[in-house]
Design a protein around this motif. Structure first.
Motif, mmCIF file in Angstrom:
data_model
loop_
_atom_site.group_PDB
_atom_site.id
_atom_site.type_symbol
_atom_site.label_atom_id
_atom_site.label_comp_id
_atom_site.label_asym_id
_atom_site.label_seq_id
_atom_site.Cartn_x
_atom_site.Cartn_y
_atom_site.Cartn_z
ATOM 1 N N LEU A 1 0.829 -1.203 0.000
ATOM 2 C CA LEU A 1 0.000 0.000 0.000
ATOM 3 C C LEU A 1 0.868 1.260 0.000
ATOM 4 C CD1 LEU A 1 -2.795 1.397 0.284
ATOM 5 C CD2 LEU A 1 -2.507 1.177 2.776
ATOM 6 N N GLY A 2 1.982 1.213 0.701
ATOM 7 C CA GLY A 2 2.839 2.384 0.798
ATOM 8 C C GLY A 2 3.467 2.800 -0.512
ATOM 9 N N THR A 3 3.586 1.861 -1.448
ATOM 10 C CA THR A 3 4.154 2.189 -2.756
ATOM 11 C C THR A 3 3.090 2.595 -3.767
ATOM 12 O OG1 THR A 3 3.993 -0.063 -3.671
ATOM 13 C CG2 THR A 3 5.949 0.464 -2.346
ATOM 14 N N SER A 4 1.834 2.499 -3.384
ATOM 15 C CA SER A 4 0.734 2.695 -4.329
ATOM 16 C C SER A 4 0.293 4.151 -4.407
ATOM 17 C CB SER A 4 -0.461 1.832 -3.920
ATOM 18 O OG SER A 4 -1.127 2.421 -2.803
ATOM 19 N N GLN A 5 -0.667 4.382 -5.301
ATOM 20 C CA GLN A 5 -1.261 5.713 -5.440
ATOM 21 C C GLN A 5 -2.332 5.984 -4.393
ATOM 22 O OE1 GLN A 5 -1.792 3.030 -7.317
ATOM 23 N NE2 GLN A 5 -3.542 3.263 -8.716
ATOM 24 N N ASP A 6 -2.574 5.023 -3.506
ATOM 25 C CA ASP A 6 -3.633 5.186 -2.513
ATOM 26 C C ASP A 6 -3.173 5.861 -1.233
ATOM 27 O OD1 ASP A 6 -5.426 4.026 -4.247
ATOM 28 O OD2 ASP A 6 -5.229 2.019 -3.398
ATOM 29 N N THR A 7 -1.881 6.139 -1.115
ATOM 30 C CA THR A 7 -1.375 6.961 -0.013
ATOM 31 C C THR A 7 -0.442 8.016 -0.615
ATOM 32 O OG1 THR A 7 0.742 5.893 0.528
ATOM 33 C CG2 THR A 7 -1.276 4.830 1.362
ATOM 34 N N PRO A 8 -0.156 9.076 0.118
ATOM 35 C CA PRO A 8 0.771 10.109 -0.402
ATOM 36 C C PRO A 8 2.235 9.768 -0.184
ATOM 37 C CG PRO A 8 -0.089 10.804 1.718
ATOM 38 C CD PRO A 8 -0.781 9.500 1.388
ATOM 39 N N LEU A 9 2.535 8.600 0.375
ATOM 40 C CA LEU A 9 3.900 8.311 0.811
ATOM 41 C C LEU A 9 4.899 8.252 -0.340
ATOM 42 C CD1 LEU A 9 3.126 5.632 3.546
ATOM 43 C CD2 LEU A 9 3.951 7.972 3.916
ATOM 44 N N ALA A 10 4.541 7.602 -1.442
ATOM 45 C CA ALA A 10 5.487 7.485 -2.555
ATOM 46 C C ALA A 10 5.824 8.860 -3.130
ATOM 47 C CB ALA A 10 4.916 6.570 -3.633
ATOM 48 N N GLY A 11 4.803 9.703 -3.261
ATOM 49 C CA GLY A 11 5.040 11.053 -3.753
ATOM 50 C C GLY A 11 5.901 11.857 -2.794
ATOM 51 N N MET A 12 5.661 11.690 -1.499
ATOM 52 C CA MET A 12 6.484 12.370 -0.504
ATOM 53 C C MET A 12 7.941 11.933 -0.603
ATOM 54 S SD MET A 12 4.192 12.215 2.951
ATOM 55 C CE MET A 12 2.751 13.242 3.226
ATOM 56 N N TYR A 13 8.140 10.632 -0.784
ATOM 57 C CA TYR A 13 9.512 10.123 -0.882
ATOM 58 C C TYR A 13 10.213 10.715 -2.102
ATOM 59 C CZ TYR A 13 13.580 7.143 -1.055
ATOM 60 O OH TYR A 13 14.879 6.713 -1.090
ATOM 61 N N ALA A 14 9.506 10.750 -3.226
ATOM 62 C CA ALA A 14 10.094 11.323 -4.445
ATOM 63 C C ALA A 14 10.471 12.787 -4.222
ATOM 64 C CB ALA A 14 9.112 11.196 -5.607
ATOM 65 N N TYR A 15 9.615 13.525 -3.526
ATOM 66 C CA TYR A 15 9.898 14.931 -3.225
ATOM 67 C C TYR A 15 11.142 15.048 -2.350
ATOM 68 C CZ TYR A 15 9.304 19.471 -0.859
ATOM 69 O OH TYR A 15 9.507 20.724 -0.324
ATOM 70 N N ALA A 16 11.198 14.250 -1.288
ATOM 71 C CA ALA A 16 12.327 14.326 -0.367
ATOM 72 C C ALA A 16 13.627 13.957 -1.069
ATOM 73 C CB ALA A 16 12.089 13.404 0.831
ATOM 74 N N ARG A 17 13.584 12.914 -1.883
ATOM 75 C CA ARG A 17 14.805 12.488 -2.579
ATOM 76 C C ARG A 17 15.280 13.546 -3.579
ATOM 77 N NH1 ARG A 17 18.922 12.033 -3.876
ATOM 78 N NH2 ARG A 17 20.274 10.233 -4.317
ATOM 79 N N THR A 18 14.329 14.194 -4.224
ATOM 80 C CA THR A 18 14.675 15.238 -5.185
ATOM 81 C C THR A 18 15.329 16.432 -4.498
ATOM 82 O OG1 THR A 18 12.849 14.560 -6.625
ATOM 83 C CG2 THR A 18 13.739 16.753 -6.971
ATOM 84 N N ILE A 19 14.868 16.767 -3.294
ATOM 85 C CA ILE A 19 15.410 17.926 -2.591
ATOM 86 C C ILE A 19 16.839 17.676 -2.107
ATOM 87 C CG2 ILE A 19 15.060 19.528 -0.643
ATOM 88 C CD1 ILE A 19 13.161 19.889 -2.971
#
Length: 406
Positions: A362-380
Motif C-alpha cells: 500500500l505504501g508504494t501505491s497511489q492510494d497513499t501520499p507516501l510514494a510522492g512524498m519520498y520522491a519529493y524528499a529524494r529530489t530535494i
C-alpha cells in the motif's frame, strides 16, 4: 532559549490546521488522481482557485514574507513561519492554496528585495495576489549546475535590449498554464571575475524564441500541474529594464534567494516526515502479522521510536537555523542553513521509507501520499544544491573558523 511558539504563531497554526482538516485533506486523493490521463495536466484545478480565495479571506496568505516586506506579506519571521510551513508540508500541493509555494516564494522574495518599482508593479503584485505563477530557470543539462558559476546561458546587451541564448531544464513552475514570467540566470560578462559574470533577468513566457521542449519528471513524477520544464532560449529578446538589480549581480541574488528557499524546503519536508510517522503509527495499530498487531512487534516499535527521534532532531535544528537567520541574517546563519539542508532531506527520505515499509505494498501505491512524498524528499537532496556541495562548504567553513580561533 524558548521551545514554545509565540501567540501569533500558535493562533495562525490553529487556523491553518483547521483549514487543512476541513478543506485540504478531504480532497487530497481526488486531487492527485485527477491528473491521471488528464487532457489538461498543466491547468490548475478550479478547486484550488476556490480554496485560495477562502485562504485569503481567512488571512492565511503570503505567510512566508517577513516584516521588512510589509504590506506584501504577513510580517512573520522565519521562526514564526517555520511551523506553518511544516503544516502545509504535510500535503505538498497545499502550499499554493496559501500562495506559499515554490518557486513563486523565491521569485517573490527576489522581486521584493531586489526588483525595481516597475518590475514590482508588473510582476510582483500579480504574484502576491495569486493571479499568475512563475518559473525559475537556473539549472542546465550540459554543465554541473550545482556550481552556479558554470551556467552557460548567455545574456548579451544589444542597445536597449538583452538577447538570451541557452538551454535550461528543471525550470520549476514553467509547465503551468498560469506561469507568465521566468527569472532566468545566465552570463552577461564571461570575462568578469568568477562571481560577477552572472546576471538574472525577467523573461515573459510568451516571448518569441522561448520554446518549452518537454516536462521533466522527478523520480517518475511530473508534479502536475506545476511541472519542471526543459526550455530552449533562441535569441530571446527582452527590454534592458528586465535585468534585476544590474549586470553581474546574479550570483549575489541567487545567494540571497536560496537561504530562505532552502529552509522552506526543510520545513515542508519535516511536515512530510511527521505525517509519514503519524500514518505509520496508525497503520501498525490496524494490521496483524504472526499472530499479533504490528504495533506489538519489537522491531516496529524500535523503528517508530527512531523515526520520532530523527524528526525531532531535524525540527529543532531547523528552528535554530530560522532563529539565527532572524537574529543575525542569512550570511551569519549560513552554516546552520547548510546543516539543515544536509540533515532534513536525508531524514525525510529515511522516515518516509520506513513508513512505506510499514504500509507494505500500500505504501508504494497511489492510494497513499507516501510514494510522492519520498520522491519529493529524494529530489530535494539535489535541488537548491546537492548534499555534497553543502557538506563541502560547511566543512570548509568549520575548519576555517577553528583555524581563526587559534
Amino acid at each position: 532559549m524558548h521551545f514554545e511558539y509565540n501567540d501569533k504563531t500558535t493562533t495562525l497554526a490553529k487556523k491553518l490546521s483547521a483549514f487543512m482538516e476541513k478543506h485540504v485533506y478531504p480532497i487530497e486523493q481526488s486531487y492527485t488522481q485527477s491528473f491521471l490521463n488528464s487532457p489538461t495536466p498543466w491547468k490548475t484545478p478550479a478547486i484550488i482557485d476556490e480554496l485560495k480565495e477562502e485562504a485569503r479571506a481567512q488571512g492565511l496568505w503570503n505567510l512566508f514574507l517577513p516584516e521588512e516586506y510589509l504590506p506584501y506579506g504577513a510580517g512573520l519571521s522565519n521562526l514564526e513561519y517555520a511551523p506553518l510551513c511544516e503544516i502545509m508540508g504535510r500535503v505538498p500541493f497545499s502550499s499554493e492554496i496559501f500562495n506559499c509555494s515554490a518557486p513563486d516564494t523565491g521569485n517573490m522574495e527576489v522581486l521584493a528585495k531586489y526588483g525595481s518599482d516597475t518590475q514590482k508593479a508588473t510582476w510582483l503584485e500579480p504574484l502576491l495576489e495569486g493571479r499568475i505563477r512563475s518559473g525559475f530557470a537556473m539549472t542546465e543539462p550540459d554543465v554541473a549546475s550545482s556550481d552556479a558559476t558554470n551556467i552557460e546561458t548567455s545574456i548579451e546587451k544589444k542597445q536597449d535590449s538583452y538577447v538570451i541564448n541557452g538551454h535550461k531544464w528543471y525550470t520549476s513552475g514553467a509547465m503551468n498554464e498560469d506561469c507568465k514570467i521566468m527569472i532566468v540566470m545566465g552570463k552577461t560578462d564571461p570575462t568578469a571575475p568568477r562571481h560577477k559574470q552572472q546576471s538574472q533577468i525577467l523573461v515573459p513566457m510568451d516571448t518569441p524564441g522561448v520554446t518549452v521542449r518537454r516536462p521533466m519528471a522527478a523520480m517518475g513524477y511530473l508534479d502536475e500541474p506545476v511541472g519542471h520544464a526543459e526550455i530552449l532560449f533562441d535569441n530571446v529578446t527582452v527590454p534592458a529594464e528586465n535585468i534585476i538589480l544590474g549586470e553581474g549581480r546574479g550570483f549575489e541574488i541567487a545567494q540571497g534567494r536560496l537561504g530562505p528557499g532552502r529552509i522552506h524546503h526543510c520545513m515542508r519536508l519535516i511536515g512530510c516526515a511527521q505525517r509519514a510517522l503519524d500514518m505509520a503509527c496508525q497503520r501498525v495499530n490496524q494490521r496483524e502479522a504472526f499472530g499479533k498487531p504490528l504495533a506489538k512487534q519489537q522491531s516496529v516499535r524500535e523503528s517508530v521510536a527512531q523515526m520520532h527521534c530523527d524528526v525531532e532532531q531535524a525540527r529543532l535544528l531547523t528552528l535554530k537555523a530560522a532563529d539565527q537567520m532572524d537574529r543575525h541574517g542569512n550570511k551569519v546563519a549560513k552554516d546552520l542553513i547548510a546543516a539543515i539542508k544536509i540533515v532534513a532531506p536525508a531524514m525525510a527520505c529515511k522516515v518516509i521509507d520506513e513508513a512505506i515499509q510499514m504500509h507494505g505494498a500500500l505504501g508504494t501505491s497511489q492510494d497513499t501520499p507516501l510514494a510522492g512524498m519520498y520522491a519529493y524528499a529524494r529530489t530535494i537532496r539535489l535541488a537548491d544544491g546537492p548534499d555534497q556541495v553543502h557538506m563541502m562548504q560547511l566543512g570548509k567553513s568549520l575548519i576555517e573558523k577553528q583555524q581563526e580561533a587559534k
